[in-house]
Design an enzyme around this catalytic site. Structure first.
Site, PDB file in Angstrom:
ATOM      1  N   HIS A   6       3.899   3.217  13.384  1.00 36.69           N
ATOM      2  CA  HIS A   6       3.097   4.275  13.415  1.00 36.69           C
ATOM      3  C   HIS A   6       3.576   5.447  14.248  1.00 36.69           C
ATOM      4  O   HIS A   6       2.739   6.006  15.028  1.00 36.69           O
ATOM      5  CB  HIS A   6       1.626   3.806  14.020  1.00 36.69           C
ATOM      6  CG  HIS A   6       0.716   3.263  12.817  1.00 36.69           C
ATOM      7  ND1 HIS A   6      -0.448   3.070  12.918  1.00 36.69           N
ATOM      8  CD2 HIS A   6       1.340   2.358  11.782  1.00 36.69           C
ATOM      9  CE1 HIS A   6      -1.017   2.413  11.962  1.00 36.69           C
ATOM     10  NE2 HIS A   6       0.120   1.999  11.208  1.00 36.69           N
ATOM     11  N   ASP A  51       3.777  -6.213   3.773  1.00 37.20           N
ATOM     12  CA  ASP A  51       3.734  -5.037   4.500  1.00 37.20           C
ATOM     13  C   ASP A  51       4.758  -5.239   5.709  1.00 37.20           C
ATOM     14  O   ASP A  51       5.243  -6.242   5.882  1.00 37.20           O
ATOM     15  CB  ASP A  51       2.136  -5.048   5.013  1.00 37.20           C
ATOM     16  CG  ASP A  51       1.550  -3.560   5.551  1.00 37.20           C
ATOM     17  OD1 ASP A  51       2.438  -2.932   5.812  1.00 37.20           O
ATOM     18  OD2 ASP A  51       0.539  -3.571   5.510  1.00 37.20           O
ATOM     19  N   HIS A 105       0.932  -1.524  -0.167  1.00 36.44           N
ATOM     20  CA  HIS A 105      -0.128   0.000   0.032  1.00 36.44           C
ATOM     21  C   HIS A 105       0.863   1.324   0.132  1.00 36.44           C
ATOM     22  O   HIS A 105       1.877   1.203   0.627  1.00 36.44           O
ATOM     23  CB  HIS A 105      -1.041   0.041   1.303  1.00 36.44           C
ATOM     24  CG  HIS A 105      -0.423   0.142   2.618  1.00 36.44           C
ATOM     25  ND1 HIS A 105      -0.292   1.362   3.038  1.00 36.44           N
ATOM     26  CD2 HIS A 105      -0.203  -0.792   3.496  1.00 36.44           C
ATOM     27  CE1 HIS A 105       0.213   1.184   4.395  1.00 36.44           C
ATOM     28  NE2 HIS A 105       0.163  -0.119   4.416  1.00 36.44           N
ATOM     29  N   ASP A 129       5.967   2.056   6.798  1.00 30.47           N
ATOM     30  CA  ASP A 129       4.832   1.543   6.774  1.00 30.47           C
ATOM     31  C   ASP A 129       3.886   2.220   5.619  1.00 30.47           C
ATOM     32  O   ASP A 129       3.325   3.426   5.910  1.00 30.47           O
ATOM     33  CB  ASP A 129       3.927   1.540   8.243  1.00 30.47           C
ATOM     34  CG  ASP A 129       2.682   0.575   7.868  1.00 30.47           C
ATOM     35  OD1 ASP A 129       2.544   0.309   7.118  1.00 30.47           O
ATOM     36  OD2 ASP A 129       2.059   0.872   8.965  1.00 30.47           O
ATOM     37  N   GLU A 172      -5.097   1.495   2.758  1.00 32.57           N
ATOM     38  CA  GLU A 172      -5.178   0.203   3.583  1.00 32.57           C
ATOM     39  C   GLU A 172      -5.225   0.690   5.109  1.00 32.57           C
ATOM     40  O   GLU A 172      -5.653  -0.005   6.030  1.00 32.57           O
ATOM     41  CB  GLU A 172      -3.680  -0.011   3.104  1.00 32.57           C
ATOM     42  CG  GLU A 172      -3.381  -1.569   3.867  1.00 32.57           C
ATOM     43  CD  GLU A 172      -2.866  -1.564   5.282  1.00 32.57           C
ATOM     44  OE1 GLU A 172      -2.889  -2.525   6.290  1.00 32.57           O
ATOM     45  OE2 GLU A 172      -2.445  -0.455   5.833  1.00 32.57           O
ATOM     46  N   GLU A 173      -4.529   2.010   5.430  1.00 33.83           N
ATOM     47  CA  GLU A 173      -4.766   2.427   6.704  1.00 33.83           C
ATOM     48  C   GLU A 173      -6.032   2.667   7.403  1.00 33.83           C
ATOM     49  O   GLU A 173      -6.331   2.887   8.662  1.00 33.83           O
ATOM     50  CB  GLU A 173      -3.837   3.539   6.952  1.00 33.83           C
ATOM     51  CG  GLU A 173      -2.403   3.173   6.760  1.00 33.83           C
ATOM     52  CD  GLU A 173      -1.690   2.386   7.762  1.00 33.83           C
ATOM     53  OE1 GLU A 173      -2.265   2.022   8.747  1.00 33.83           O
ATOM     54  OE2 GLU A 173      -0.646   2.200   7.575  1.00 33.83           O
TER      55      GLU A 173
END
Length: 350
Positions: free
Chosen positions: A317, A228, A66, A176, A205-206
């Protein structure tokens, strides 16, 4: 690090929150132009680059990574010129204190800061208050009228961070999933497949695997593989072995399950066989929570065999996500070898 660090740096430093992946999409198109036999974009913004198989073109494999990163959308401009935010993706609000940000307006990118009150001005209640995203304000250094003229509700906000080498690792924002997007691009440049391979750079995606779910319908592949990042809890703050997922430096992670999918046993067994045959460092991944694009392909267009390869990453994150250079190389090597050895004759039925 034997890979193209400059391209990885470009991908990770570029900005693209869910639904607004334009800058990343431009890089993907540029890198795959001339590599793929067909390059297309759908109405959601997913990019699909297709390399036709030489021997068995009717057998189709989808590989997904992604493009989007977690970020924010402006939901209100106060009379004093501060911006209130709505989260795009999963944030731990504690890490947002004292961060530099960029507000992406229609006209230009605007710098801002998320401030933190000086501790000696806070009482005990304020110091003990739990941080929440809806309590975060962006300071543009402008008065209310100027801020209102410059920024609109719906403008996107991203954190500022450079991508750097730190020892044997790479650190920056949005590893990410840009580090896996990078690995996918590198694999696409290397393969000479017997089967048709669709390299899919997905969106949103998130916020719920939305791009991959749509592509699962549009592509209808015979086999799907998602790339991922995954959690690496190999840090002093985590001492309980029960929280183990992966370790930096031990190779590409072959996913067995996460919170959204249990991968097909025959697919992950073949991934392990390829890794062992090609002497590629690898480890197994069981991720208790969290989902990936893998799930977007598993049953969207009927039952499909799916697998996933992950890059172990510390501090997910946050603006200082960190991955090991050897693990990145191993992931590129494993994905390339897996695709080059796929002839469409492997039986993934259970």
């Amino acid at each position: 690090m034997s890979f193209d660090f400059d391209l990885l740096k470009e991908l990770t430093e570029a900005r693209g929150v869910p639904g607004y992946e334009d800058r990343i999409r431009d890089i993907v198109r540029r890198e795959l132009d001339g590599v793929a036999d067909e390059l297309r974009t759908d109405s959601m913004g997913n990019v699909v680059a297709t390399i036709e198989g030489a021997e068995n073109p009717d057998y189709e494999v989808a590989v997904a990574a992604h493009m989007d990163e977690i970020g924010f959308m402006v939901r209100h401009v106060t009379d004093d010129g501060f911006l209130q935010l709505d989260a795009l993706g999963g944030w731990d609000a504690r890490i947002l204190r004292a961060q530099r940000v960029t507000v992406h307006t229609d006209e230009k990118d605007v710098p801002g800061i998320i401030g933190s009150l000086a501790p000696h001005t806070q009482d005990e209640d304020e110091q003990g208050k739990k941080d929440e995203v809806h309590d975060v304000y962006v300071d543009l250094g402008l008065d209310g009228d100027d801020a209102d003229d410059l920024v609109s509700v719906g403008d996107q906000v991203t954190l500022d961070q450079r991508t750097e080498r730190v020892g044997e690792n790479v650190t920056g924002k949005s590893l990410d999933d840009r580090v896996c997007l990078f690995a996918m691009l590198e694999a696409a440049k290397r393969i000479d497949p017997d089967v048709t391979v669709h390299f899919a750079a997905t969106v949103q995606e998130e916020v719920g695997l939305r791009g991959a779910r749509a592509l699962g319908v549009d592509l209808d592949p015979d086999l799907a593989l998602a790339l991922d990042v995954t959690v690496a809890n190999d840090v002093p703050q985590v001492s309980d072995e029960a929280d183990y997922v992966t370790t930096l430096g031990e190779g590409a992670a072959i996913k067995l399950k996460d919170g959204s999918v249990i991968t097909n046993p025959n697919v992950h067994k073949r991934l392990r066989t390829v890794a062992e045959t090609e002497d590629i460092d690898h480890q197994l991944e069981v991720l208790p929570a969290g989902g990936t694009d893998t799930a977007g392909f598993q049953n969207t267009h009927g039952a499909k065999p799916v697998g996933a390869v992950s890059i172990p990453t510390r501090y997910l994150h946050t603006p200082v996500e960190a991955a090991n250079g050897d693990d990145i190389d191993a992931t590129i090597d494993l994905v390339t070898a897996f695709l080059d050895s796929e002839d469409g004759e492997h039986d993934y039925r259970l």
